[in-house]
Design a protein around this motif. Structure first.
Motif, PDB file in Angstrom:
ATOM      1  N   LEU A   1       0.822  -1.205   0.000  1.00 24.20           N
ATOM      2  CA  LEU A   1       0.000   0.000   0.000  1.00 24.20           C
ATOM      3  C   LEU A   1       0.863   1.264   0.000  1.00 24.20           C
ATOM      4  N   ASP A   2       2.065   1.190   0.572  1.00 23.04           N
ATOM      5  CA  ASP A   2       2.967   2.338   0.554  1.00 23.04           C
ATOM      6  C   ASP A   2       3.893   2.331  -0.664  1.00 23.04           C
ATOM      7  N   GLY A   3       3.578   1.509  -1.671  1.00 21.81           N
ATOM      8  CA  GLY A   3       4.229   1.601  -2.968  1.00 21.81           C
ATOM      9  C   GLY A   3       5.477   0.778  -3.200  1.00 21.81           C
ATOM     10  N   PHE A   4       5.844  -0.070  -2.244  1.00 25.05           N
ATOM     11  CA  PHE A   4       7.080  -0.841  -2.400  1.00 25.05           C
ATOM     12  C   PHE A   4       6.831  -2.147  -3.162  1.00 25.05           C
ATOM     13  N   ALA A   5       7.681  -2.425  -4.149  1.00 26.73           N
ATOM     14  CA  ALA A   5       7.598  -3.663  -4.928  1.00 26.73           C
ATOM     15  C   ALA A   5       8.654  -4.664  -4.482  1.00 26.73           C
ATOM     16  N   ALA A   6       9.494  -4.263  -3.546  1.00 27.38           N
ATOM     17  CA  ALA A   6      10.484  -5.147  -2.912  1.00 27.38           C
ATOM     18  C   ALA A   6      10.817  -4.547  -1.563  1.00 27.38           C
ATOM     19  N   GLY A   7      11.111  -5.410  -0.618  1.00 30.27           N
ATOM     20  CA  GLY A   7      11.539  -4.927   0.687  1.00 30.27           C
ATOM     21  C   GLY A   7      12.998  -4.510   0.648  1.00 30.27           C
ATOM     22  N   PRO A   8      13.517  -4.008   1.761  1.00 29.34           N
ATOM     23  CA  PRO A   8      14.928  -3.615   1.801  1.00 29.34           C
ATOM     24  C   PRO A   8      15.843  -4.834   1.840  1.00 29.34           C
TER      25      PRO A   8
ATOM     26  N   GLY B   1      11.230  -2.047 -14.132  1.00 30.38           N
ATOM     27  CA  GLY B   1       9.904  -1.549 -14.500  1.00 30.38           C
ATOM     28  C   GLY B   1       9.899  -0.042 -14.664  1.00 30.38           C
ATOM     29  N   GLN B   2      10.539   0.670 -13.729  1.00 35.39           N
ATOM     30  CA  GLN B   2      10.620   2.131 -13.797  1.00 35.39           C
ATOM     31  C   GLN B   2      11.276   2.581 -15.099  1.00 35.39           C
ATOM     32  N   ARG B   3      12.345   1.914 -15.461  1.00 33.18           N
ATOM     33  CA  ARG B   3      13.089   2.286 -16.672  1.00 33.18           C
ATOM     34  C   ARG B   3      12.213   2.165 -17.915  1.00 33.18           C
TER      35      ARG B   3
ATOM     36  N   ALA C   1       9.744   0.255   3.917  1.00 37.55           N
ATOM     37  CA  ALA C   1      11.038   0.501   3.277  1.00 37.55           C
ATOM     38  C   ALA C   1      11.212  -0.497   2.142  1.00 37.55           C
ATOM     39  N   GLY C   2      12.173  -0.202   1.283  1.00 44.42           N
ATOM     40  CA  GLY C   2      12.462  -1.084   0.163  1.00 44.42           C
ATOM     41  C   GLY C   2      12.620  -0.294  -1.117  1.00 44.42           C
ATOM     42  N   VAL C   3      12.157  -0.876  -2.221  1.00 44.38           N
ATOM     43  CA  VAL C   3      12.241  -0.221  -3.527  1.00 44.38           C
ATOM     44  C   VAL C   3      10.822   0.031  -4.012  1.00 44.38           C
ATOM     45  N   ARG C   4      10.498   1.297  -4.206  1.00 41.74           N
ATOM     46  CA  ARG C   4       9.167   1.654  -4.695  1.00 41.74           C
ATOM     47  C   ARG C   4       9.092   1.453  -6.204  1.00 41.74           C
ATOM     48  N   LEU C   5       7.932   1.052  -6.675  1.00 39.66           N
ATOM     49  CA  LEU C   5       7.750   0.794  -8.094  1.00 39.66           C
ATOM     50  C   LEU C   5       7.809   2.069  -8.927  1.00 39.66           C
ATOM     51  N   PHE C   6       7.242   3.164  -8.437  1.00 35.26           N
ATOM     52  CA  PHE C   6       7.121   4.343  -9.283  1.00 35.26           C
ATOM     53  C   PHE C   6       8.030   5.497  -8.872  1.00 35.26           C
ATOM     54  N   ASP C   7       9.146   5.204  -8.201  1.00 32.07           N
ATOM     55  CA  ASP C   7      10.154   6.232  -7.949  1.00 32.07           C
ATOM     56  C   ASP C   7      10.969   6.436  -9.224  1.00 32.07           C
ATOM     57  N   ASN C   8      11.640   7.553  -9.308  1.00 37.31           N
ATOM     58  CA  ASN C   8      12.621   7.810 -10.367  1.00 37.31           C
ATOM     59  C   ASN C   8      12.027   7.817 -11.774  1.00 37.31           C
TER      60      ASN C   8
END
Length: 190
Positions: free
Chosen positions: A12-19, A132-134, A155-162
């Motif tokens: 729900l907070d946008g992460f597609a992978a944890g840290p 995916g972002q790229r 925390a982790g890597v968000r799908l729609f950052d960058n």
């Protein structure tokens, strides 16, 4: 010709992978929660997975996803050609259900080769979030499928950052709910 589809489970907070993604924790700390719907979901979730598998003619993943996933999968994640975006040229790796082809000459070339292999079926971009972002940022995605998982990873890597500052307009074309996840489908408008 099929569509190029980015499909990923996100918190729900946008992460597609944890840290702390490693070979031992390929989804990062707590990230395996994002895929529980695939293995322990109900019929609604199973139907969504079957549809995705049935319409996929080729898969695209990033090098990191390949590195941390191939040992777990023990094969190609779908029984279709799989293309790995990488900077390091490498010979194809043939597995029981298909071949990993390593593409080192850019995103456009990767999509072109995957579309050719997929024929009239879809190209599925499935991992990881940075890859995916790229593809989204490069304008190479026709459809985005998000499996919204009711968890806050924190925390982790968000799908729609960058993605940059350009506006990307989407049209929701489907929303399917289950107790485990909400499946959202969006067309990318050009």
């Amino acid at each position: 010709m099929g569509r190029t589809v980015l499909s990923m489970s996100v918190s729900l907070d946008g992460f597609a992978a944890g840290p702390d993604v490693t070979a031992e924790q390929p989804m990062g700390k707590g990230g395996e929660r994002l895929h529980e719907w695939l293995f322990h979901g109900g019929e609604v979730d199973a139907a969504q997975a079957r549809e995705r598998y049935a319409t996929t003619g080729a898969v695209v993943i990033g090098k990191r996803t390949f590195d941390v996933g191939v040992g777990l999968w023990q094969d190609v994640p779908f029984p279709v050609p799989c293309f790995v975006v990488t900077r390091e040229p490498r010979e194809p790796l043939t597995m029981n259900s298909g071949t990993f082809t390593f593409v080192s000459d850019g995103l456009h070339s990767t999509v072109s080769r995957a579309r050719q292999a997929a024929g009239d079926r879809s190209v599925l971009i499935m991992g990881g979030p940075t890859t995916g972002q790229r593809f989204v940022k490069a304008g190479l995605v026709d459809e985005i499928v998000v499996q919204l998982v009711p968890v806050l990873l924190g925390a982790g890597v968000r799908l729609f950052d960058n993605l940059g500052t350009d506006h990307i307009e989407l049209e929701r074309t489907a929303a399917v709910e289950s107790p485990n996840v909400t499946h959202l489908t969006f067309s990318v408008l050009t």
